[in-house]
Design a protein around this motif. Sequence first.
Motif, short mmCIF file in Angstrom:
data_model
loop_
_atom_site.label_atom_id
_atom_site.label_comp_id
_atom_site.label_asym_id
_atom_site.label_seq_id
_atom_site.Cartn_x
_atom_site.Cartn_y
_atom_site.Cartn_z
N HIS A 174 8.71 -8.34 37.04
CA HIS A 174 10.10 -8.84 37.06
C HIS A 174 10.18 -10.35 37.27
CE1 HIS A 174 10.91 -4.56 37.11
NE2 HIS A 174 10.06 -4.47 38.12
N GLU A 192 12.36 -6.46 44.76
CA GLU A 192 11.00 -6.20 44.30
C GLU A 192 10.30 -7.46 43.77
OE1 GLU A 192 10.72 -3.56 40.96
OE2 GLU A 192 8.54 -3.72 40.88
N HIS A 280 3.64 -4.19 40.82
CA HIS A 280 5.03 -3.77 41.03
C HIS A 280 5.19 -3.11 42.39
CE1 HIS A 280 6.98 -4.22 36.99
NE2 HIS A 280 5.71 -4.50 36.71
N ASP A 282 7.82 -0.79 42.76
CA ASP A 282 8.75 0.32 42.57
C ASP A 282 7.89 1.47 42.08
OD1 ASP A 282 8.08 -0.86 40.18
OD2 ASP A 282 10.07 -0.68 39.31
ZN LIG Z 1 8.86 -3.04 38.94
#
Ligand SMILES: [Zn+2]
Length: 385
Positions: A174, A192, A280, A282
């Motif tokens: 992201h 995040e 990441h 998530d």
């Molecule tokens: Zn992510």
Amino acid sequence: MPAGLRAGIILFLFWAGAALHAQEYVTVSPGKSDGVYTLLKRYGLPPSKVMIARFWELNSDLVRGGEYLRLGFEYKLPVYKLYYDGASIRSSLGISDLALARRIEAYNHSLYEAGVLAAPFKKSRELLVPAYWLSESSAAAEAASFPIFGPAYQSVKQKDQSLKGCVIYLDPGHGGPDPGAIGQRGRDRLYEDEYAYDITLRLARRLLEHGASVYMVVQDEDDGIRDLAILKHDDHEYYLGRLPISRDHLRRLSDRVDIVNNLYERHRKKARQQIMVTIHLDSRSHGKRIDIFYYYQANNPKSKKLANTLLAKVDEKYAAKQPGRGYEGSVSTRDLHVLSEAKPVAVYIELGNIRNKKDQDRFIIADNRQAVANWLCEGVIDYVK
Ligand SMILES: [Zn+2]
């Protein structure tokens, strides 16, 4: 020259506005009538005793039975080949010295005029800089400085060379207009992209300590490594090379991979290994008791091996840190754009879920973020061995 100093210069690394990596030297294949003197002169270097000694030091592997040039061999010159970011010499090199920037510009211009360079640097995106100009103007000798890590962490000392020749692309998930997953903790929001960025920076710093060339695919000048619990969110991140991160989801993903793949081609011949790690915080799985997911590239045994090696290392360290906690990791393949399209050996890691209370405990403590970065670095070293 003492070994430490020499390593410091060879690995003189700095934030190129675009990339963190060990410097690449200009190489030349001497012609019949060339001597060291003429090569140095051609590249605008003073053919002094010191410079000639430096030349032979750089090419010590080619000295057999005497310091003379041999045809058919490539020799390194004490001139760095650096990436030009398209904006300015100062932003490309992470320097503030305008006089030095002008000197570098004039130097490249004259090499182009003399026919030594095939294209102007603005076109080729390559800047040549005599190595001694940079070591004069910075504290390059013992520790290299990377402003991207922030004032407290910018100085990076070489520990060993275990990752020498390895080109590593670090890809925090992201950024820019896309914050990723957002968790709530009391009155605070946890983003995040900020946590992934912080952990990735910490990993980058560790990898540099072991001599790797590191590219941060996402960068943010405002945020170095932060030891805070709540990392303030902004959308100032951009892609390496100062490319804006697109608002369009698909474009965002393809840009990311294109950047890495272009660099991969540039390093293809000389790199010892090329690795990409995407991070990441998530997770698509909810409620499962799995701490970290490692995804590898389908049909790529090297990628699978990297994923398994990272899991084994983190597993081992985690067990030592929190015995009996019942850590669980999972390695599998997954059809993700960055994995399927990336040319380097790539692994995509979900370190947890920022929306999950328990996982949040692991991420808001800076020491925990550092620990996971350390373990991943050790895992990469294990893999490369
Ligand atoms: Zn992510």
